[in-house]
Design a protein around this motif. Sequence first.
Motif, PDB file in Angstrom:
ATOM      1  N   LEU A   1     -64.533  -3.911 -13.414  1.00  0.00           N
ATOM      2  CA  LEU A   1     -63.764  -4.049 -14.657  1.00  0.00           C
ATOM      3  C   LEU A   1     -64.130  -5.389 -15.291  1.00  0.00           C
ATOM      4  O   LEU A   1     -64.091  -6.430 -14.623  1.00  0.00           O
ATOM      5  N   ILE A   2     -64.477  -5.338 -16.580  1.00  0.00           N
ATOM      6  CA  ILE A   2     -64.843  -6.583 -17.276  1.00  0.00           C
ATOM      7  C   ILE A   2     -63.885  -6.822 -18.440  1.00  0.00           C
ATOM      8  O   ILE A   2     -64.040  -6.227 -19.508  1.00  0.00           O
ATOM      9  N   PRO A   3     -62.872  -7.663 -18.247  1.00  0.00           N
ATOM     10  CA  PRO A   3     -62.063  -8.038 -19.400  1.00  0.00           C
ATOM     11  C   PRO A   3     -62.882  -8.990 -20.272  1.00  0.00           C
ATOM     12  O   PRO A   3     -63.332 -10.027 -19.787  1.00  0.00           O
ATOM     13  N   ALA A   4     -63.109  -8.611 -21.536  1.00  0.00           N
ATOM     14  CA  ALA A   4     -63.958  -9.432 -22.422  1.00  0.00           C
ATOM     15  C   ALA A   4     -63.294  -9.547 -23.792  1.00  0.00           C
ATOM     16  O   ALA A   4     -63.966  -9.516 -24.826  1.00  0.00           O
ATOM     17  N   ALA A   5     -61.947  -9.655 -23.783  1.00  0.00           N
ATOM     18  CA  ALA A   5     -61.241  -9.752 -25.070  1.00  0.00           C
ATOM     19  C   ALA A   5     -60.477 -11.080 -25.130  1.00  0.00           C
ATOM     20  O   ALA A   5     -61.047 -12.102 -25.473  1.00  0.00           O
ATOM     21  N   LEU A   6     -59.205 -11.039 -24.750  1.00  0.00           N
ATOM     22  CA  LEU A   6     -58.376 -12.235 -24.897  1.00  0.00           C
ATOM     23  C   LEU A   6     -57.681 -12.570 -23.576  1.00  0.00           C
ATOM     24  O   LEU A   6     -57.821 -11.847 -22.592  1.00  0.00           O
ATOM     25  N   GLU A   7     -56.876 -13.645 -23.589  1.00  0.00           N
ATOM     26  CA  GLU A   7     -56.151 -14.020 -22.373  1.00  0.00           C
ATOM     27  C   GLU A   7     -54.945 -13.094 -22.132  1.00  0.00           C
ATOM     28  O   GLU A   7     -54.549 -12.340 -23.008  1.00  0.00           O
ATOM     29  N   ASN A   8     -54.384 -13.203 -20.926  1.00  0.00           N
ATOM     30  CA  ASN A   8     -53.163 -12.487 -20.533  1.00  0.00           C
ATOM     31  C   ASN A   8     -53.238 -10.966 -20.722  1.00  0.00           C
ATOM     32  O   ASN A   8     -52.311 -10.347 -21.244  1.00  0.00           O
ATOM     33  N   GLN A   9     -54.320 -10.343 -20.309  1.00  0.00           N
ATOM     34  CA  GLN A   9     -54.460  -8.890 -20.433  1.00  0.00           C
ATOM     35  C   GLN A   9     -54.118  -8.198 -19.114  1.00  0.00           C
ATOM     36  O   GLN A   9     -53.549  -7.116 -19.098  1.00  0.00           O
ATOM     37  N   ILE A  10     -54.479  -8.834 -18.004  1.00  0.00           N
ATOM     38  CA  ILE A  10     -54.164  -8.269 -16.694  1.00  0.00           C
ATOM     39  C   ILE A  10     -52.935  -9.021 -16.206  1.00  0.00           C
ATOM     40  O   ILE A  10     -52.992 -10.222 -15.905  1.00  0.00           O
ATOM     41  N   VAL A  11     -51.816  -8.313 -16.199  1.00  0.00           N
ATOM     42  CA  VAL A  11     -50.517  -8.953 -15.974  1.00  0.00           C
ATOM     43  C   VAL A  11     -49.799  -8.266 -14.811  1.00  0.00           C
ATOM     44  O   VAL A  11     -50.277  -7.258 -14.278  1.00  0.00           O
ATOM     45  N   LYS A  12     -48.651  -8.835 -14.453  1.00  0.00           N
ATOM     46  CA  LYS A  12     -47.873  -8.297 -13.327  1.00  0.00           C
ATOM     47  C   LYS A  12     -47.620  -6.791 -13.491  1.00  0.00           C
ATOM     48  O   LYS A  12     -47.675  -6.021 -12.535  1.00  0.00           O
ATOM     49  N   GLY A  13     -47.390  -6.377 -14.741  1.00  0.00           N
ATOM     50  CA  GLY A  13     -47.047  -4.977 -15.023  1.00  0.00           C
ATOM     51  C   GLY A  13     -48.177  -3.999 -14.742  1.00  0.00           C
ATOM     52  O   GLY A  13     -47.931  -2.893 -14.248  1.00  0.00           O
ATOM     53  N   ASN A  14     -49.424  -4.350 -15.080  1.00  0.00           N
ATOM     54  CA  ASN A  14     -50.515  -3.377 -14.879  1.00  0.00           C
ATOM     55  C   ASN A  14     -51.367  -3.665 -13.632  1.00  0.00           C
ATOM     56  O   ASN A  14     -52.124  -2.806 -13.181  1.00  0.00           O
ATOM     57  N   ALA A  15     -51.217  -4.863 -13.057  1.00  0.00           N
ATOM     58  CA  ALA A  15     -52.074  -5.224 -11.911  1.00  0.00           C
ATOM     59  C   ALA A  15     -51.987  -4.233 -10.740  1.00  0.00           C
ATOM     60  O   ALA A  15     -53.027  -3.881 -10.157  1.00  0.00           O
ATOM     61  N   PRO A  16     -50.777  -3.751 -10.367  1.00  0.00           N
ATOM     62  CA  PRO A  16     -50.734  -2.849  -9.205  1.00  0.00           C
ATOM     63  C   PRO A  16     -51.519  -1.554  -9.432  1.00  0.00           C
ATOM     64  O   PRO A  16     -51.928  -0.900  -8.474  1.00  0.00           O
ATOM     65  N   ASP A  17     -51.732  -1.176 -10.707  1.00  0.00           N
ATOM     66  CA  ASP A  17     -52.417   0.096 -10.995  1.00  0.00           C
ATOM     67  C   ASP A  17     -53.921  -0.065 -11.203  1.00  0.00           C
ATOM     68  O   ASP A  17     -54.620   0.913 -11.464  1.00  0.00           O
ATOM     69  N   ILE A  18     -54.399  -1.281 -11.132  1.00  0.00           N
ATOM     70  CA  ILE A  18     -55.837  -1.495 -11.347  1.00  0.00           C
ATOM     71  C   ILE A  18     -56.628  -1.003 -10.149  1.00  0.00           C
ATOM     72  O   ILE A  18     -56.294  -1.317  -9.003  1.00  0.00           O
ATOM     73  N   LYS A  19     -57.654  -0.175 -10.430  1.00  0.00           N
ATOM     74  CA  LYS A  19     -58.393   0.462  -9.336  1.00  0.00           C
ATOM     75  C   LYS A  19     -59.767  -0.145  -9.103  1.00  0.00           C
ATOM     76  O   LYS A  19     -60.426   0.165  -8.111  1.00  0.00           O
ATOM     77  N   ALA A  20     -60.221  -0.992 -10.032  1.00  0.00           N
ATOM     78  CA  ALA A  20     -61.543  -1.615  -9.871  1.00  0.00           C
ATOM     79  C   ALA A  20     -61.564  -2.458  -8.606  1.00  0.00           C
ATOM     80  O   ALA A  20     -60.549  -3.048  -8.227  1.00  0.00           O
ATOM     81  N   LYS A  21     -62.748  -2.527  -7.987  1.00  0.00           N
ATOM     82  CA  LYS A  21     -62.866  -3.348  -6.767  1.00  0.00           C
ATOM     83  C   LYS A  21     -63.351  -4.749  -7.107  1.00  0.00           C
ATOM     84  O   LYS A  21     -63.193  -5.689  -6.345  1.00  0.00           O
TER      85      LYS A  21
END
Length: 417
Positions: A291-311
Amino acid sequence: MTDKKQNVWDMTLERLNSMMDLLNLTPGIRKYLRQPRKILEVAVTVKMDSGDIDIFTGYRIQHNTNRGPGKGGIRYHPGVTCDEIKALALLMTLKCTVVGIPFGGAKGGIAVDPKKLSARELENMTRRYTFEIINNIGPDKDIPAPDVNTNPQVMAWIMDTYSINKGHAVLGVVTGKPLELGGSLGREYATSLGCVYTILSTLKVKGIDTPDLSVVVQGYGNAGYHCARILYDMGFRIIAVSDSQGAILNKKGLDPYKVLDHKNKTRTVKGYSGAQDILPEDLLTLPCDILIPAALENQIVKGNAPDIKAKIIAEAANAPTTPKAEKILLGNGVFIIPDMLCNAGGVTVSYFEWVQGNLSYFWSEREVKLKLRDIMDKAFYEVYKVAQDRKVDMRTAAGLLAVERVARAIKLRGIYP
Ligand code: NAD
């Protein structure tokens, strides 16, 4: 308060404090590193097409200049605040130090939505902003570069305004310039190429030797597009990308060049015929390898982190992951290549551009790429070694390395008088 809304400066200090806790620094040095050296806020007065004037708030902040002149981008975005620019300037100090280039950390920006300005208003605003900060920048003082919503044309206007006021062409005042004005070959995609080099090193240390891996990219601007394009050319499968308007998915793989053609025509990736539109909030949690976040800050947060599947998460953007989210991800075994290492290719080739501009002697694209690879690989393995030796995550390791080096520079220079 959710961590998405948490003040980015507070978050950056929280991280810096925990890195400093692991080092044996004096209270004075800790205080020194927490405090930017210089904060400049300016009222950027612009003649608008309507005939009236408008005023936008601009900033240029130097967090630290012990190891060399300040270095950092200029951002045009409605969300720009003094705290955001302070945080990004501190991050630049660490980033330049992690890759060992002789710059300090700085950042600038204007709180404005540039999409609402005409081309002439954008130029007027850029020139006036340059004039307002002119005594604080310069090839030996502080060297701006592009960031969100700024590009080589904006850098050309800054270089021209600065040069006219100094009475001669000053190539070294900004980087990310057009090639015709002393830009460096390879600078346009350097952030992304550096990011890709760190991904390749990650795959190597993890013993993964297939490029048949799926990739999701958030943001389809300079950093995001070139990451997608370079990885696609290497055989990786880019399955989803997004921009501020929407997101698209094709599990079989997208052609980033065609997606860019579509975006150039319609101003968004949304509606691209070779994919299905998805909700932007679903993008980050898609099943994928990288997963490559390439936009702005604070995109991967407490709310969505548990559902992230990228290694693997490769932070092409600055500060895309909050500390709370990071804790969850690390707990789930995700390998995070931190911003200060992952996207340092941009500032590294900016350094090459500055060297070339100051000497008026320019290098081939091959030379730029080889030198970039050397620096990125060396930095990756130095950080990885600290992570292994001290049993810490990659961000903490990069921070330890950088903070220790900056603290040493402060001590060696001493305090005047
Ligand atoms: P850019 O303006 O070229 O692109 C930003 C992209 O992000 C655009 O496609 C925009 O539509 C998209 N975007 C904005 N909000 C979004 C959202 N909520 N969801 C999805 N997409 C969204 O900017 P850039 O230069 O590519 O910078 C992107 C990130 O990379 C920033 O964090 C920047 O600080 C960092 N960075 C850039 C460079 C560089 O050399 N350009 C270097 C280091 C770090």
